[in-house]
Design an enzyme around this catalytic site. Structure first.
Site, mmCIF file in Angstrom:
data_model
loop_
_atom_site.group_PDB
_atom_site.id
_atom_site.type_symbol
_atom_site.label_atom_id
_atom_site.label_comp_id
_atom_site.label_asym_id
_atom_site.label_seq_id
_atom_site.Cartn_x
_atom_site.Cartn_y
_atom_site.Cartn_z
ATOM 1 N N ASP A 382 8.139 -13.053 20.772
ATOM 2 C CA ASP A 382 7.645 -14.497 20.947
ATOM 3 C C ASP A 382 7.654 -14.774 22.400
ATOM 4 O OD1 ASP A 382 6.835 -17.069 20.188
ATOM 5 O OD2 ASP A 382 8.939 -17.651 20.301
ATOM 6 N N THR A 384 7.345 -18.702 23.891
ATOM 7 C CA THR A 384 7.992 -20.137 24.103
ATOM 8 C C THR A 384 9.329 -19.853 23.551
ATOM 9 O OG1 THR A 384 5.913 -21.160 23.902
ATOM 10 C CG2 THR A 384 8.019 -22.427 23.897
ATOM 11 N N GLU A 460 7.183 -32.898 22.697
ATOM 12 C CA GLU A 460 7.148 -34.184 22.842
ATOM 13 C C GLU A 460 8.027 -34.823 23.576
ATOM 14 O OE1 GLU A 460 5.468 -34.665 18.112
ATOM 15 O OE2 GLU A 460 7.686 -34.874 18.349
ATOM 16 N N ARG A 557 1.292 -25.193 29.298
ATOM 17 C CA ARG A 557 0.957 -25.361 27.849
ATOM 18 C C ARG A 557 0.014 -26.957 28.180
ATOM 19 N NH1 ARG A 557 4.418 -23.287 24.159
ATOM 20 N NH2 ARG A 557 4.173 -25.516 22.734
#
Length: 1104
Positions: A382, A384, A460, A557
């Site tokens: 993966d 992230t 977030e 990102r």
């Protein structure tokens, strides 16, 4: 869809329908332990075989030895396995007992009372206090907070340490504290499942609470078993799933055991030995019957009867079967299980794999596959949180077509952006508003007034913190009312609906109402392909697309932020459909997504936010080292293509131009993907012979088409390519790619840190989880867990390689020592009338396997052929493990030949020294037995590379223990060997015989070893010489990679032929098939020697 009805506060109705809350993780009970455990143990072929042998030995007519020689070790091994199982099950019982007897508060007939957790029933009203553990799965109906929310810690469930909010259903809002005791109703929910992220149910409260209206329930209205109530004085809920039917209970289970390549090879070798044993038994059985019928009846002392029973012909073959049964070592499984457990402990105890920052240690959850780490060929990772830190920092943005942060590299310090905020630019204010409130972040205010944020997503949290730095501070969340402090003035928004993020929609939206103006707006954020195509007619999105491209090139990102004003009528109509979709129990997720699509269009694009996720320390170096070790890397990420490529370049996944080349596979239709795939395949074949680092890049859409319609072509591409970057892939696609490589007989390792990596980790031969900021789900599902990606280098090169080397030696040595004693028995049969008589007594045979030959070899778990520093400096030597060079039919044939040679040496020398009229049979037996023990000691010493005190004690102390034990036994008149060892040890001829056996047995072995070390040394031998002489060890710069091409006759889009790890890196070792002969430049210029190993490093790829 099956469903259940839970009657609130009326657990009598469900008492007989559903299980109670008793947790049971036990595998056995007192009554079924013995039969069940024996059944499990005898389900294995080897155990069945040894049981058959042990039963045959009970027949006095055919047994050449005392049955105790087989029954003793068999019972011991079974007892060890059964004791381990019983101990594990007892610990599970204690854990269950502690959980079941915990005191909890429930409401029964309107009265709160204390009961044990195991007595909770479906429908019970359970009362929790702050810091209480949740005893079962509950639907929340009341909390101490006036907003109807509570905070729970779910670390025990999913490993995520951030607090999560849970909210009571809208139907329960405003119900008085006292009335909660009397609440009545029914919950309609699905049958138990293990999905901790979904709960699609409906709630109906009976009058007088509400007039039978349906209220949809989601996972946010539940608190699940093993969570903890935090920062909330009290909460209460209705038990919907209890006992082993909770979501956590349904998730429990024993994973499928993984068979290592070494285990598979041992099984094959065991089968070969079994076939050889049957042949020997048949040949010797026939020879024995022939000798009996021709010669034995002529000898008066044999006393064979003239006529025997009908089964007379079977007696001699069965005697030889019992005599030769020792060929398959009965202790090999227990020995391997023991050393594999130690390998796992070495990983747990490794202080160099402790993450100093977090204090996280490495952990081996699977103790059976450590040697597979040394044979890894593909690593699928993966991005992230695995390669990167998952610490998000807001860096740049583009608002209304204006770029901020390009000059300084930090938008938060960009004067123009600060001026736009100060001047009240409409686009900027709306952009910051979306950043601040389009999320699931919870603001937490301390006593000092400082605000901190709890977020499930690091992205977030980064956006909310950045908005706060730009004076748009998210200060409070009171049920559905959000408070924003902008330039010292409070702005309130009411959240009407939340359209949650899904991996299919790739965006999240909230519908909010401005409490001051009454305007209803839709705020959205998400991936560029989920936002930009839905822009309102007439808006130019080219600038935003360029911003996404530019930021992706920098490895950032990106998120697109959008806004849409809604008419009240439009919203009201849509809200009814949304509520209806949320109330369905069948395909709720699909129906909700369909309704969301009706609202999420005609966006006004506000801008693009770019977030930096920095690489972890040591990632580029780790990948570079492991690539030199012949391991190929695939990056599987949900991120966009440009970002993934940039990260791949920065962490040495691929080389930059001109040395490296990226080939793109794209397209939205079958024809486009087919053409792209053919083009990339053609290019790959052409560049195959060139020393170029070629990688292909594919996105999730094209990958789905390729796997479905062009699987053979894509598989050939996977074989040809050393590196792949797969972008925008889903968790299921990650698992499919792992399965694809496994189908080609490659050994795969998958590594990730989040819940979306679990399927990939479980599918791979070896799963590695990182204890990351996304929680512990990946680490818990994995075979191994580590703190940081850089520890993967040590896990593979040190622990994996040592484990493979040690297991290879231990397994072959176990066969060697058993074959040695068996061959001596066979040779003895030729001078004992081929009768199947045993040379050795039963006690000696039992002690040989259990004591005298087991202890020295078990300390081989400490052996290191090379130092850890050398192994890390020269990762190319992992090739020996990947190719299975230390355990294969060829190496086993060498051990087989050695056992036969040593048996002949022991038998012939013993016979000539002691087979005369004055010698007793027991003396000859003990001399031969002593010779075997002496040879064992020297063989283990010769094969040991690094000696420690424990190894000296085990090898030579075991030899001394042999004599001490036999002296004691010889002193017992009833032992059958009374005074034998005392007489032998006083005879110089005995010690001369031992010397001759060792000299004749080990001389040729030493000569062969010397010849190989001197004239045909392997790379490992030369590195060992360099270490012992203290000479210089060459740097990795002197070793160039060499690629191998596929066979010229590989047909287009076909992979039915054998695969030759073509651009799969193979180090330029002289042992490799393609290496070239050169002369030595310096004494330690050992990566250019003459020796070659076999070229059998290719397997057949299964036709998909």
């Amino acid at each position: 869809m099956m469903k259940r009805y839970v009657y609130i506060n009326d657990d009598e109705l469900s008492q007989d329908l559903y299980c109670d809350n008793r947790i049971s993780n036990r595998k056995y009970t007192i009554l079924n332990f013995l039969p069940k455990n024996l059944w499990e143990q005898f389900s294995r072929f080897m155990n069945q075989y040894f049981l058959l042998i042990a039963c045959l030995q009970l027949w006095p007519l055919i047994t050449p030895v005392n049955p105790a020689s087989t029954w003793g070790p068999l019972i011991f091994i079974f007892a060890v396995s059964a004791t381990k199982e019983a101990w594990d099950d007892y610990n599970r019982y204690l854990s269950d007992k502690k959980a079941n007897e915990k005191e909890v508060w429930v409401v029964r007939q309107g009265i709160k009372k204390h009961i044990q957790a195991q007595d909770i029933r479906v429908g019970s009203l359970v009362w929790l206090r702050e810091n209480d553990e949740v005893p079962c799965d509950l639907v929340l109906i009341g909390t101490s907070e006036p907003q109807g929310i509570c905070y729970v810690e779910t670390a025990a469930l999913d490993g995520e340490t951030d607090l999560k909010t849970r909210v009571i259903p809208s139907a329960c809002m405003g119900i008085d504290f006292e009335l909660l005791h009397k609440i009545k109703g029914v919950i309609e929910c699905p049958n138990p499942d293990k999905d901790i992220r979904r709960f699609d149910a409906n709630l109906r409260l009976f009058p007088p609470f509400i007039d039978n209206d349906v209220c949809p329930l989601t996972i946010r209205n539940t608190i699940l078993q093993s969570c903890y109530l935090r920062n909330t004085e009290w909460a209460c809920g209705i038990a919907v799933y209890t006992g082993n039917e909770t979501k956590l209970g349904m998730s429990r289970g024993i994973p499928e055991p993984k068979l290592t390549a070494v285990d598979a090879m041992i099984d094959k070798l065991t089968g070969a030995i079994f076939v050889f044993q049957i042949v020997v038994v048949i040949v010797l059985g026939i020879a024995g019957n022939v000798w009996k019928d021709t010669e034995a009846r002529k000898q008066w002392y044999v006393l064979y009867p003239n006529e025997g029973p009908w089964y007379e012909l079977l007696i001699i073959p069965l005697r030889f079967e019992l005599l030769c049964s020792i060929m398959i070592p009965i202790s090999i499984k227990v020995s391997l299980d023991l050393v594999k457990s130690l390998y796992a402990k070495f990983i747990d105890w490794d202080t160099e794999m402790i993450d100093i920052e977090t204090g996280t240690t490495s952990n081996a959850a699977n103790t059976a596959i450590s040697e597979d780490l040394g044979q890894v060929e593909y690593i699928l990772t993966d991005k992230t949180g695995t390669l990167t830190e998952n610490k998000m920092i807001f860096k740049r943005c583009c608002v209304g077509g204006v770029f901020y942060g390009n000059e300084s590299g930090d938008a938060l310090k960009d004067v123009e952006l600060l001026n736009a905020v100060t001047s009240g630019s409409a686009d900027t204010i709306r952009f910051l508003t979306v950043m601040a409130i389009c999320n699931t972040v919870i603001p937490m205010q301390s006593k000092s007034g400082a605000i901190s944020y709890k977020a499930q997503s690091q992205d977030e949290e980064a956006l909310v913190r950045a908005a706060a730095r730009l004076h748009m501070v998210f200060v409070n969340k009171n049920v559905n009312i959000l408070e924003i402090n902008f330039n010292a003035s409070i702005v309130q928004y009411e959240v009407l609906d939340t359209l949650e993020f899904t991996s299919d929609r790739k965006r999240m939206s909230v519908v909010v109402k401005d409490c001051k103006s009454g305007n209803i707006v839709l705020l959205s954020k998400g991936a560029d392909e989920a936002i930009l195509p839905y822009a309102c007619a007439g808006q130019q999105t080219r600038t935003f697309a360029d911003a996404v491209e530019q930021y992706a090139q920098l490895g950032l990102r990106t998120f697109c932020l959008a806004w849409r004003d809604l008419e009240e009528d439009e919203y009201r109509e849509w809200s009814l459909m949304f509520k209806e979709a949320n109330s369905t129990l069948v395909d709720r997720e699909w129906r909700v997504a369909e309704v969301c699509q009706r609202l999420e269009h005609d966006f006004e694009i506000l801008g693009v936010a770019a977030i930096e996720d920095r690489l972890q320390d040591g990632v580029p170096e780790t990948i570079e080292t492991l690539r030199k070790a012949g391991i190929n890397f695939w990056m599987l990420t949900g991120d966009k293509q440009k970002t993934a490529i940039q990260i791949a370049l920065s962490c040495n996944f691929v080389s930059p131009e001109p040395k490296g080349q990226l080939l793109l596979i794209n397209g939205k239709t079958e024809d486009e993907v087919c053409r792209s795939l053919e083009r990339v395949l053609l290019t790959m074949r052409i560049t195959n012979s060139e020393p170029k680092d070629v990688a292909f890049v594919v996105d999730g859409w094209a990958l789905e088409i390729a796997l479905k319609h062009y699987r053979k072509a894509f598989t050939e591409l996977a074989i040809l390519s050393r590196t792949a970057i797969c972008c925008r892939v889903t968790p299921s696609q990650k698992a499919q790619l792992v399965e694809l490589l496994k189908s080609c007989d490659y050994k795969t390792l998958a590594i990730g840190d989040g819940g979306n990596d679990v399927r990939m980790i479980q599918q791979a031969d070896i799963g590695v989880g990182i204890n990351g900021r996304e929680g512990l789900q990946a680490a818990r599902a994995a075979d191994y867990s580590i703190g940081k990606f850089r520890f993967l280098k040590r896990l593979i090169l040190v622990h994996g390689r040592y484990s493979y080397n040690r297991t290879a030696f231990l397994s072959q040595y176990s066969f060697y020592k058993s074959l040695l004693i068996c061959f001596i028995q066979i040779l003895f049969s030729f001078i004992s009338g081929v009768s199947g008589t045993s040379l050795f007594n039963s006690v000696s045979l039992m002690a040989y396997n259990v004591v005298f030959t087991s202890v020295p070899v078990l300390v081989s778990v400490l052996d290191k052929d090379l130092s850890e520093r050398t192994v890390m400096q020269h990762p190319q030597i992992l090739f020996y493990c990947q190719a299975g060079r230390l355990l294969n039919p060829s190496t086993f044939a060498g051990w087989f030949g050695r056992s036969l040679f040593h048996a002949i040496v022991v038998f012939v020398i013993t016979l000539h020294a002691y087979a005369h009229e004055k010698s007793e049979m027991e003396e000859v037996s003990m001399v031969a037995f002593s010779g075997c023990i002496w040879l064992q000691a020297f063989v283990v010493a010769l094969e040991t590379n690094s000696f420690t005190i424990l190894q000296y004690l085990a090898i030579w102390g075991n030899l001394a223990a042999f004599y001490i034990i036999n002296w004691i036994v010889s002193g017992l008149p009833s032992s059958g060997m009374y005074m034998i060892m005392f007489r032998l040890c006083r005879q110089p001829s005995y010690w001369m015989t031992m010397f001759l056996i060792v000299a004749a047995g080990m001389g040729p072995v030493l000569a062969l070893k010397y010849f190989r070390y001197t004239y045909r040394p392997s790379k490992i031998n030369l590195l060992q010489q360099a270490e012992r002489l203290g000479g210089p060890i060459l740097s990795l710069g002197n070793i160039e990679p060499q690629e191998r091409s596929l066979e010229k006759d590989v047909s287009p889009l076909s992979i039915a032929q054998s695969k030759n790890r073509s651009p799969v890196f193979e180090p330029l070792l002289s042992d490799s098939p393609n290496s070239t002969k050169t002369t030595f430049g310096t004494p330690f210029d050992f990566f250019q020697s003459q020796s070659r190993l076999s070229s059998s490093y290719s397997r057949n790829c299964k036709d998909n």
